[in-house]
Design a protein around this motif. Structure first.
Motif, PDB file in Angstrom:
ATOM      1  N   HIS A  66       0.822  -1.214   0.000  1.00 43.44           N
ATOM      2  CA  HIS A  66       0.000   0.000   0.000  1.00 43.44           C
ATOM      3  C   HIS A  66       0.855   1.263   0.000  1.00 43.44           C
ATOM      4  O   HIS A  66       0.362   2.346  -0.300  1.00 43.44           O
ATOM      5  N   ASP A  67       2.155   1.114   0.325  1.00 42.95           N
ATOM      6  CA  ASP A  67       3.048   2.274   0.354  1.00 42.95           C
ATOM      7  C   ASP A  67       3.698   2.568  -0.991  1.00 42.95           C
ATOM      8  O   ASP A  67       4.233   3.664  -1.186  1.00 42.95           O
ATOM      9  N   TYR A  68       3.691   1.604  -1.912  1.00 44.80           N
ATOM     10  CA  TYR A  68       4.405   1.827  -3.165  1.00 44.80           C
ATOM     11  C   TYR A  68       3.632   1.367  -4.410  1.00 44.80           C
ATOM     12  O   TYR A  68       4.180   1.390  -5.511  1.00 44.80           O
ATOM     13  N   ASP A  69       2.390   0.961  -4.249  1.00 43.72           N
ATOM     14  CA  ASP A  69       1.572   0.547  -5.390  1.00 43.72           C
ATOM     15  C   ASP A  69       0.256   1.312  -5.368  1.00 43.72           C
ATOM     16  O   ASP A  69      -0.430   1.365  -4.334  1.00 43.72           O
ATOM     17  N   ALA A  70      -0.114   1.911  -6.495  1.00 46.56           N
ATOM     18  CA  ALA A  70      -1.284   2.789  -6.545  1.00 46.56           C
ATOM     19  C   ALA A  70      -2.582   2.045  -6.271  1.00 46.56           C
ATOM     20  O   ALA A  70      -3.484   2.569  -5.595  1.00 46.56           O
ATOM     21  N   VAL A  71      -2.717   0.823  -6.790  1.00 46.76           N
ATOM     22  CA  VAL A  71      -3.948   0.057  -6.576  1.00 46.76           C
ATOM     23  C   VAL A  71      -4.118  -0.279  -5.108  1.00 46.76           C
ATOM     24  O   VAL A  71      -5.202  -0.104  -4.525  1.00 46.76           O
ATOM     25  N   CYS A  72      -3.048  -0.761  -4.465  1.00 47.66           N
ATOM     26  CA  CYS A  72      -3.127  -1.112  -3.043  1.00 47.66           C
ATOM     27  C   CYS A  72      -3.309   0.129  -2.172  1.00 47.66           C
ATOM     28  O   CYS A  72      -3.996   0.081  -1.143  1.00 47.66           O
ATOM     29  N   HIS A  73      -2.686   1.234  -2.586  1.00 46.12           N
ATOM     30  CA  HIS A  73      -2.841   2.496  -1.858  1.00 46.12           C
ATOM     31  C   HIS A  73      -4.308   2.914  -1.827  1.00 46.12           C
ATOM     32  O   HIS A  73      -4.829   3.358  -0.791  1.00 46.12           O
ATOM     33  N   ARG A  74      -5.003   2.758  -2.940  1.00 47.89           N
ATOM     34  CA  ARG A  74      -6.426   3.117  -2.988  1.00 47.89           C
ATOM     35  C   ARG A  74      -7.282   2.077  -2.256  1.00 47.89           C
ATOM     36  O   ARG A  74      -8.244   2.432  -1.567  1.00 47.89           O
ATOM     37  N   LEU A  75      -6.907   0.810  -2.392  1.00 48.49           N
ATOM     38  CA  LEU A  75      -7.682  -0.267  -1.781  1.00 48.49           C
ATOM     39  C   LEU A  75      -7.917  -0.038  -0.295  1.00 48.49           C
ATOM     40  O   LEU A  75      -9.042  -0.176   0.200  1.00 48.49           O
ATOM     41  N   VAL A  76      -6.858   0.299   0.438  1.00 47.80           N
ATOM     42  CA  VAL A  76      -6.977   0.411   1.900  1.00 47.80           C
ATOM     43  C   VAL A  76      -7.825   1.612   2.307  1.00 47.80           C
ATOM     44  O   VAL A  76      -8.203   1.728   3.485  1.00 47.80           O
ATOM     45  N   ARG A  77      -8.145   2.491   1.348  1.00 51.18           N
ATOM     46  CA  ARG A  77      -8.930   3.692   1.638  1.00 51.18           C
ATOM     47  C   ARG A  77     -10.360   3.610   1.117  1.00 51.18           C
ATOM     48  O   ARG A  77     -11.097   4.598   1.164  1.00 51.18           O
ATOM     49  N   LEU A  78     -10.768   2.442   0.623  1.00 53.08           N
ATOM     50  CA  LEU A  78     -12.138   2.291   0.140  1.00 53.08           C
ATOM     51  C   LEU A  78     -13.116   2.481   1.300  1.00 53.08           C
ATOM     52  O   LEU A  78     -12.921   1.943   2.392  1.00 53.08           O
ATOM     53  N   PRO A  79     -14.196   3.229   1.076  1.00 52.78           N
ATOM     54  CA  PRO A  79     -15.153   3.494   2.159  1.00 52.78           C
ATOM     55  C   PRO A  79     -15.695   2.242   2.829  1.00 52.78           C
ATOM     56  O   PRO A  79     -15.856   2.216   4.052  1.00 52.78           O
ATOM     57  N   ALA A  80     -15.998   1.204   2.060  1.00 50.92           N
ATOM     58  CA  ALA A  80     -16.577  -0.003   2.655  1.00 50.92           C
ATOM     59  C   ALA A  80     -15.637  -0.630   3.678  1.00 50.92           C
ATOM     60  O   ALA A  80     -16.079  -1.094   4.739  1.00 50.92           O
ATOM     61  N   LEU A  81     -14.342  -0.647   3.382  1.00 49.15           N
ATOM     62  CA  LEU A  81     -13.378  -1.221   4.306  1.00 49.15           C
ATOM     63  C   LEU A  81     -13.133  -0.310   5.503  1.00 49.15           C
ATOM     64  O   LEU A  81     -13.107  -0.760   6.655  1.00 49.15           O
ATOM     65  N   LEU A  82     -12.960   0.986   5.225  1.00 44.82           N
ATOM     66  CA  LEU A  82     -12.703   1.922   6.328  1.00 44.82           C
ATOM     67  C   LEU A  82     -13.902   2.044   7.264  1.00 44.82           C
ATOM     68  O   LEU A  82     -13.740   2.106   8.486  1.00 44.82           O
ATOM     69  N   ASP A  83     -15.091   2.095   6.696  1.00 47.09           N
ATOM     70  CA  ASP A  83     -16.286   2.189   7.539  1.00 47.09           C
ATOM     71  C   ASP A  83     -16.366   1.005   8.494  1.00 47.09           C
ATOM     72  O   ASP A  83     -16.648   1.166   9.689  1.00 47.09           O
ATOM     73  N   PHE A  84     -16.131  -0.174   7.961  1.00 41.94           N
ATOM     74  CA  PHE A  84     -16.188  -1.376   8.792  1.00 41.94           C
ATOM     75  C   PHE A  84     -15.141  -1.313   9.904  1.00 41.94           C
ATOM     76  O   PHE A  84     -15.447  -1.536  11.079  1.00 41.94           O
ATOM     77  N   ALA A  85     -13.891  -1.017   9.544  1.00 45.51           N
ATOM     78  CA  ALA A  85     -12.807  -1.012  10.528  1.00 45.51           C
ATOM     79  C   ALA A  85     -13.028   0.038  11.610  1.00 45.51           C
ATOM     80  O   ALA A  85     -12.836  -0.222  12.803  1.00 45.51           O
ATOM     81  N   GLU A  86     -13.438   1.236  11.204  1.00 48.69           N
ATOM     82  CA  GLU A  86     -13.619   2.311  12.179  1.00 48.69           C
ATOM     83  C   GLU A  86     -14.781   2.023  13.124  1.00 48.69           C
ATOM     84  O   GLU A  86     -14.693   2.287  14.337  1.00 48.69           O
ATOM     85  N   ARG A  87     -15.860   1.484  12.591  1.00 45.84           N
ATOM     86  CA  ARG A  87     -17.008   1.164  13.458  1.00 45.84           C
ATOM     87  C   ARG A  87     -16.665   0.012  14.401  1.00 45.84           C
ATOM     88  O   ARG A  87     -17.056   0.024  15.573  1.00 45.84           O
TER      89      ARG A  87
END
Length: 268
Positions: A66-87
């Motif tokens: 996620h630190d050096y690849d654009a696809v992985c960098h965006r993946l970890v910031r997808l709303p569905a994943l972040l919403d789940f983790a934060e809640r």
């Protein structure tokens, strides 16, 4: 990636009881294809983040993508994943660890029984297991190609140390990414736990996603099939739980605990 979220109270109850939960969505073919293409490119590079099976040229895992690849960098910031983790964790999160375990056909070695938090606590100084792993299947996962297996409920046991191991941490990160892990749960003790709690194998088609607790006892077998089993794992950690002075390389333990900001849309 359509999301049909069950009542979050029910999610937290099940996750709290069992230590794992099937995510309420799957990744589509286009997203999985992009992830696979990125990982293929990274796997062919000569960099320390790429780890090989012992005495082999077969790639065992890649780290920190996620630190050096654009696809992985965006993946970890997808709303569905972040919403789940934060809640689930009750506050802002960052990516503590990102990896793809490869399990090459006929060459992918097992991961012995262990708890992720054992490494994070003993090596990195993570105070609490207030983090969550999200596993994304990049290939179909079957009984034969080395599925992840967990012992539900074992996250309630805290750090499991049946032999009273008082060793000082070695900080040799190579022992944390190989089949010869430094911190393991002995097979006989794991068998006893499995007899009490049962086991659950994570099996499904490419695009499936599963969340599991970092203190959950888990393992995976050798890949005995002709098919690769690539599994991408994102560990979200609560910002307030970030360890102060981790010693392992940054591609294993992120130093940047800035809260993640969502991208627009659940697509890559």
């Amino acid at each position: 990636m359509p999301v049909a979220t069950p009542p979050f109270h029910d999610v937290k109850v099940r996750y709290g009881r069992e230590g794992w939960f099937p995510m309420p969505f799957t990744f589509g073919t286009a997203e999985i294809t992009k992830m696979r293409e990125s990982i293929e490119v990274i796997s062919a590079q000569n960099r320390p983040e790429v780890v090989f099976e012992e005495n082999s040229t077969a790639v065992r895992a890649v780290h920190g993508c996620h630190d050096y690849d654009a696809v992985c960098h965006r993946l970890v910031r997808l709303p569905a994943l972040l919403d789940f983790a934060e809640r689930l964790l009750g506050g802002p999160v960052y990516v503590y660890q990102f990896k793809v375990n490869m399990k090459q056909a006929r060459e992918g070695s097992a991961w012995p029984w262990h708890q992720d938090w054992a490494f994070w606590h003993k090596e990195d100084g993570m105070a609490s297991p207030e983090a969550v792993n999200i596993a994304i299947f990049l290939d179909d996962v079957t009984e034969e190609n080395g599925p992840l297996q967990v012992i539900p409920g074992t996250h309630h046991l805290g750090l499991i140390d049946p032999e009273g191991d008082k060793r000082e941490p070695t900080h040799d990160w190579r022992q944390h990414v190989s089949a010869a892990l430094e911190y393991t749960v002995p097979d006989d003790f794991a068998a006893s736990l499995a007899g009490t709690h049962g086991t659950q194998r994570f099996i499904g088609v490419a695009g499936t996603a599963v969340a599991f607790h970092p203190a959950l006892v888990h393992s995976s077998s050798n890949n005995l099939s002709e098919h690769r089993r690539r599994m991408l794992l994102i560990t979200y950690n609560r910002v307030s739980n970030a360890p102060a002075n981790p010693a392992r390389p940054e591609f294993l333990v992120s130093r940047d605990s800035t809260p993640l900001v969502r991208v627009e849309g659940d697509h890559l």
